[in-house]
Write an enzyme that holds these catalytic residues in place. Structure first.
Site, PDB file in Angstrom:
ATOM      1  N   ILE A 192      30.053  37.452  21.343  1.00 34.62           N
ATOM      2  CA  ILE A 192      29.396  38.668  20.845  1.00 34.62           C
ATOM      3  C   ILE A 192      30.357  39.847  20.938  1.00 34.62           C
ATOM      4  CG2 ILE A 192      27.512  40.293  21.336  1.00 34.62           C
ATOM      5  CD1 ILE A 192      25.944  37.775  22.346  1.00 34.62           C
TER       6      ILE A 192
ATOM      7  N   GLY B 230      38.386  32.043  35.195  1.00 33.86           N
ATOM      8  CA  GLY B 230      38.597  33.473  34.965  1.00 33.86           C
ATOM      9  C   GLY B 230      37.338  34.298  34.807  1.00 33.86           C
TER      10      GLY B 230
ATOM     11  N   TRP C 213      35.709  37.945  32.925  1.00 30.16           N
ATOM     12  CA  TRP C 213      35.728  38.330  31.513  1.00 30.16           C
ATOM     13  C   TRP C 213      36.466  39.634  31.224  1.00 30.16           C
ATOM     14  CZ3 TRP C 213      33.415  42.802  32.492  1.00 30.16           C
ATOM     15  CH2 TRP C 213      32.347  42.849  33.410  1.00 30.16           C
ATOM     16  N   ASN C 214      36.924  40.340  32.226  1.00 25.39           N
ATOM     17  CA  ASN C 214      37.448  41.681  31.939  1.00 25.39           C
ATOM     18  C   ASN C 214      38.869  41.676  31.371  1.00 25.39           C
ATOM     19  OD1 ASN C 214      38.406  40.804  34.391  1.00 25.39           O
ATOM     20  ND2 ASN C 214      38.344  42.818  35.360  1.00 25.39           N
TER      21      ASN C 214
ATOM     22  N   SER D 282      35.759  32.808  31.310  1.00 28.03           N
ATOM     23  CA  SER D 282      34.358  33.198  31.416  1.00 28.03           C
ATOM     24  C   SER D 282      33.673  32.891  30.098  1.00 28.03           C
ATOM     25  CB  SER D 282      34.274  34.687  31.714  1.00 28.03           C
ATOM     26  OG  SER D 282      32.964  35.148  31.454  1.00 28.03           O
ATOM     27  N   GLU D 283      32.409  32.506  30.182  1.00 28.09           N
ATOM     28  CA  GLU D 283      31.659  32.232  28.941  1.00 28.09           C
ATOM     29  C   GLU D 283      31.551  33.483  28.065  1.00 28.09           C
ATOM     30  OE1 GLU D 283      27.775  32.041  31.343  1.00 28.09           O
ATOM     31  OE2 GLU D 283      27.196  32.745  29.371  1.00 28.09           O
TER      32      GLU D 283
ATOM     33  N   GLU E 134      40.714  35.664  43.872  1.00 26.29           N
ATOM     34  CA  GLU E 134      40.846  37.079  43.500  1.00 26.29           C
ATOM     35  C   GLU E 134      39.450  37.587  43.209  1.00 26.29           C
ATOM     36  OE1 GLU E 134      43.396  38.809  43.720  1.00 26.29           O
ATOM     37  OE2 GLU E 134      45.067  37.413  43.688  1.00 26.29           O
TER      38      GLU E 134
ATOM     39  N   CYS F  91      38.570  45.092  38.783  1.00 29.39           N
ATOM     40  CA  CYS F  91      38.235  44.707  40.161  1.00 29.39           C
ATOM     41  C   CYS F  91      38.808  45.671  41.196  1.00 29.39           C
ATOM     42  CB  CYS F  91      38.752  43.305  40.428  1.00 29.39           C
ATOM     43  SG  CYS F  91      40.474  43.128  39.981  1.00 29.39           S
TER      44      CYS F  91
ATOM     45  N   GLU G  52      29.740  46.838  44.464  1.00 31.24           N
ATOM     46  CA  GLU G  52      30.633  46.880  43.303  1.00 31.24           C
ATOM     47  C   GLU G  52      29.764  46.998  42.058  1.00 31.24           C
ATOM     48  OE1 GLU G  52      32.644  43.246  42.000  1.00 31.24           O
ATOM     49  OE2 GLU G  52      34.454  44.439  41.792  1.00 31.24           O
TER      50      GLU G  52
ATOM     51  N   GLY H 197      39.313  38.373  48.994  1.00 29.49           N
ATOM     52  CA  GLY H 197      40.068  37.212  48.568  1.00 29.49           C
ATOM     53  C   GLY H 197      41.081  36.665  49.550  1.00 29.49           C
TER      54      GLY H 197
HETATM   55  P1  NDP Z   1      31.730  35.642  38.162  1.00 31.82           P
HETATM   56  O1  NDP Z   1      31.993  35.445  39.587  1.00 31.82           O
HETATM   57  O2  NDP Z   1      30.340  35.686  37.679  1.00 31.82           O
HETATM   58  O3  NDP Z   1      32.441  34.490  37.325  1.00 31.82           O
HETATM   59  C1  NDP Z   1      33.821  34.209  37.446  1.00 31.82           C
HETATM   60  C2  NDP Z   1      34.100  32.859  36.805  1.00 31.82           C
HETATM   61  O4  NDP Z   1      33.593  31.813  37.646  1.00 31.82           O
HETATM   62  C3  NDP Z   1      33.435  32.664  35.443  1.00 31.82           C
HETATM   63  O5  NDP Z   1      34.299  31.917  34.623  1.00 31.82           O
HETATM   64  C4  NDP Z   1      32.202  31.879  35.807  1.00 31.82           C
HETATM   65  O6  NDP Z   1      31.660  31.178  34.731  1.00 31.82           O
HETATM   66  C5  NDP Z   1      32.745  30.974  36.896  1.00 31.82           C
HETATM   67  N1  NDP Z   1      31.751  30.403  37.800  1.00 31.82           N
HETATM   68  C6  NDP Z   1      30.519  30.883  38.114  1.00 31.82           C
HETATM   69  N2  NDP Z   1      29.918  30.077  39.028  1.00 31.82           N
HETATM   70  C7  NDP Z   1      30.782  29.087  39.321  1.00 31.82           C
HETATM   71  C8  NDP Z   1      30.761  27.966  40.217  1.00 31.82           C
HETATM   72  N3  NDP Z   1      29.708  27.706  40.998  1.00 31.82           N
HETATM   73  N4  NDP Z   1      31.840  27.155  40.257  1.00 31.82           N
HETATM   74  C9  NDP Z   1      32.926  27.413  39.486  1.00 31.82           C
HETATM   75  N5  NDP Z   1      32.999  28.448  38.625  1.00 31.82           N
HETATM   76  C10 NDP Z   1      31.957  29.288  38.541  1.00 31.82           C
HETATM   77  O7  NDP Z   1      32.509  36.949  37.768  1.00 31.82           O
HETATM   78  P2  NDP Z   1      32.476  37.766  36.411  1.00 31.82           P
HETATM   79  O8  NDP Z   1      32.965  36.917  35.284  1.00 31.82           O
HETATM   80  O9  NDP Z   1      31.137  38.422  36.292  1.00 31.82           O
HETATM   81  O10 NDP Z   1      33.606  38.856  36.689  1.00 31.82           O
HETATM   82  C11 NDP Z   1      33.378  40.017  37.401  1.00 31.82           C
HETATM   83  C12 NDP Z   1      33.832  39.850  38.828  1.00 31.82           C
HETATM   84  O11 NDP Z   1      35.170  39.431  38.877  1.00 31.82           O
HETATM   85  C13 NDP Z   1      33.784  41.152  39.587  1.00 31.82           C
HETATM   86  O12 NDP Z   1      33.227  40.964  40.866  1.00 31.82           O
HETATM   87  C14 NDP Z   1      35.227  41.536  39.736  1.00 31.82           C
HETATM   88  O13 NDP Z   1      35.513  42.326  40.811  1.00 31.82           O
HETATM   89  C15 NDP Z   1      35.900  40.212  39.793  1.00 31.82           C
HETATM   90  N6  NDP Z   1      37.285  40.350  39.377  1.00 31.82           N
HETATM   91  C16 NDP Z   1      38.279  40.238  40.317  1.00 31.82           C
HETATM   92  C17 NDP Z   1      39.588  40.428  39.979  1.00 31.82           C
HETATM   93  C18 NDP Z   1      40.681  40.266  40.987  1.00 31.82           C
HETATM   94  O14 NDP Z   1      41.791  39.981  40.603  1.00 31.82           O
HETATM   95  N7  NDP Z   1      40.444  40.429  42.261  1.00 31.82           N
HETATM   96  C19 NDP Z   1      39.966  40.784  38.601  1.00 31.82           C
HETATM   97  C20 NDP Z   1      38.863  40.824  37.695  1.00 31.82           C
HETATM   98  C21 NDP Z   1      37.563  40.630  38.092  1.00 31.82           C
HETATM   99  P3  NDP Z   1      30.658  31.914  33.706  1.00 31.82           P
HETATM  100  O15 NDP Z   1      30.694  33.371  33.949  1.00 31.82           O
HETATM  101  O16 NDP Z   1      31.195  31.546  32.382  1.00 31.82           O
HETATM  102  O17 NDP Z   1      29.314  31.338  33.989  1.00 31.82           O
END
Ligand code: NDP
Length: 484
Positions: A28, A150, A152-153, A178-179, A250, A284, A381, A454
């Site tokens: 989207i 990964g 999504w950002n 990320s989806e 991370e 993040c 956050e 992390g």
């Molecule tokens: P999520 O934790 O929701 O998801 C991260 C990834 O993990 C997605 O690909 C997700 O899949 C996948 N995932 C979810 N559940 C599981 C599981 N049980 N086992 C394996 N994989 C799984 O994070 P967001 O995508 O919402 O991203 C935002 C978060 O990421 C924020 O908290 C942000 O701070 C952090 N972040 C950290 C960074 C860093 O370098 N420290 C940089 C960027 C973001 P799906 O979403 O497709 O279901």
């Protein structure tokens, strides 16, 4: 809008792959809410094929001289740079981040990582240790099949920050984006193949959390590198522990930025803008707790709100736009919920605070002042364009309050006092700190968090250690002196 439909949902063994039996995932465009493409989540068969491809490729890839592996990575870096505009447009459509940002921050950052780790690949080595007549030597070996997951950002950057050191060390990878943002990692895979990476070295599978979870526990997997939230990190870390797998986590943060009265106010306001509103606040390491010393608060807030007038909100594909939407309706709801909570708990709204009346998931850049440490907006956050400005009086007090969080990703200090700058940086409980700037993350230095934010580090020489292991070989040269 251009057609961004990929030639297949997944990328396995050097080619696009599809299995329409997987649950559909709509791509989207966050600026309008329209569906611009669709991919399918990986079925168990697809996950198995990707892991089998990575497993089959790992021995030959590891046996290739580092200089040759590095050449492939550097060629991929060149291709990313040549196609920066095209890749930036895809990143913008996938994430909603303005093209003005993606042109400089995404494929470009991925290219930096591939170039830098490509250059390092030939230098990865062990050491010789003389032990009298005997000696020992060490070999820095790859771990094997690595899984990258990964957020999504920054979908291109996250994929490359994991792939570049992993591949430089001789590992292979299966990456799950990320989806919300499935498109960009596929382009990286395509480019790595074009640059000469053998089939199976870098694979991409789509899916939600359960696909990620199935990757993490597969016996062929030696390491998991996740960029995501703390709750996901806790689940993935626990799942990886069952197989004693290596991990890099991370995760999220609620990072502090300390602005002392002697700071260059323009620089500090610039830092607060970068650390709260770039990518609509979906970063993040953002410095979302802005501690401002008594005496400069009014000046700081006046300049901050004044400079926010420079925001150009609009279609992210228009290069004049410098502020885009949030990634999804769910993220918009989450951010609006926090803004409502900020108001309800008594924080003073000094800018923004509303959803923008236009299609897509736009939220105004929002600044709360008079925030106290116990308020929800100072603890959680938010991952959106919401800055919480808090007051402080002394350095000790500010540092103690800055550290009073379970997170420890980043921290920043603005001051003209050189002693204080280093003292405060030394006192921060955070993995990545900035003095008189904010959110710069060059590939040459490690990036990552402490406490709940992390374990492990990306980038810098540290990443090599996290994608390799040391083998020690003892060489006996004399008689074997056994007791009986
Ligand atoms: P999520 O934790 O929701 O998801 C991260 C990834 O993990 C997605 O690909 C997700 O899949 C996948 N995932 C979810 N559940 C599981 C599981 N049980 N086992 C394996 N994989 C799984 O994070 P967001 O995508 O919402 O991203 C935002 C978060 O990421 C924020 O908290 C942000 O701070 C952090 N972040 C950290 C960074 C860093 O370098 N420290 C940089 C960027 C973001 P799906 O979403 O497709 O279901």
């Amino acid at each position: 809008m251009r057609d961004v439909t990929p030639r297949g949902s997944h990328y396995i063994a050097g080619a696009y792959a599809e299995d329409a039996g997987g649950a559909p995932i709509d791509v989207i465009y966050p600026a309008t809410g329209e569906t611009v493409a669709q991919v399918h989540a990986a079925t168990p068969e697809i996950v198995d094929k990707a892991l089998a491809a990575a497993d089959a490729a790992r021995r030959d890839w590891a046996a290739m001289p580092g200089v040759e592996r590095g050449r492939i990575l550097r060629r991929a870096a060149d291709l990313l740079r040549e196609r920066n505009r095209d890749l930036s447009e895809i990143e913008t459509i996938d994430t909603g981040k303005p093209l003005q940002e993606t042109l400089v921050a995404d494929a470009a950052s991925a290219a930096d990582a591939l170039e830098w780790f490509g250059g390092l690949a030939a230098t990865i080595r062990g050491e010789h240790v003389q032990l009298g007549g005997d000696w020992a030597y060490t070999i820095r070996e790859p771990l094997g099949v690595c899984v990258g997951i990964g957020a999504w950002n920054y979908p291109t950057q996250i994929a490359a920050w994991k792939a570049a050191p992993a591949l430089a060390c001789g590992n292979t990878m299966v990456f799950k984006p990320s989806e919300e943002t499935p498109l960009c990692a596929l382009k990286l895979a395509e480019i790595l193949t074009e640059a000469g990476a053998p089939p199976g070295v870098f694979n991409v599978v789509q899916g939600r959390g359960e696909v990620g979870a199935s990757l993490v526990t597969d016996p062929r997997v030696a390491k998991v590198s996740l960029t995501g939230s703390v709750p996901t990190g806790q689940k993935v870390y626990a799942a990886a522990a069952e197989g004693i797998r290596h991990v890099t986590m991370e995760l999220g943060g609620k990072s502090p930025m300390l602005v002392f009265a002697d700071a260059d106010i323009e620089a500090a306001v610039g830092g607060a803008i970068l650390g709260n509103f770039y990518s609509s606040g979906q970063i993040c390491s953002n410095g979302t707790r802005v501690f401002v010393q008594k005496g400069i608060k009014d000046r700081f807030l006046a300049r901050l709100t004044e400079r926010l007038q420079g925001i150009v909100m609009g279609d992210p594909l228009n290069e004049a736009t410098n502020f885009g939407p949030l990634v999804s309706a769910a993220q918009l709801d989450k951010v609006m919920g926090y803004i409502a909570q900020g108001k309800a708990e008594g924080a003073r709204l000094v800018a923004g605070g509303a959803r923008v009346n236009r299609p897509g998931w736009f939220v105004e850049p929002t600044v709360f002042a008079d925030v106290t440490d116990d308020m929800t907006i100072a603890r959680d956050e938010i991952f959106g364009p919401v800055a919480a400005v808090l007051d402080f009086e002394t350095e000790d007090e500010a540092l103690a309050r800055a550290n009073a969080t379970p997170y420890g990703l980043s921290a920043g200090v603005f001051t003209r006092d050189i002693d204080r700058a280093h003292r405060v940086a030394g006192g921060f409980e955070a993995g990545t700190c900035w003095i008189n700037t904010y959110n710069l993350t060059p590939v040459e230095v490690g990036f990552g968090g402490s406490k709940l934010s992390g374990v492990g580090r990306e980038n810098g020489l540290a990443a090599i250690e996290h994608f390799s292991q040391l083998k020690t070989v003892y060489v006996g040269t004399g008689p074997v002196d056994a007791p009986y």
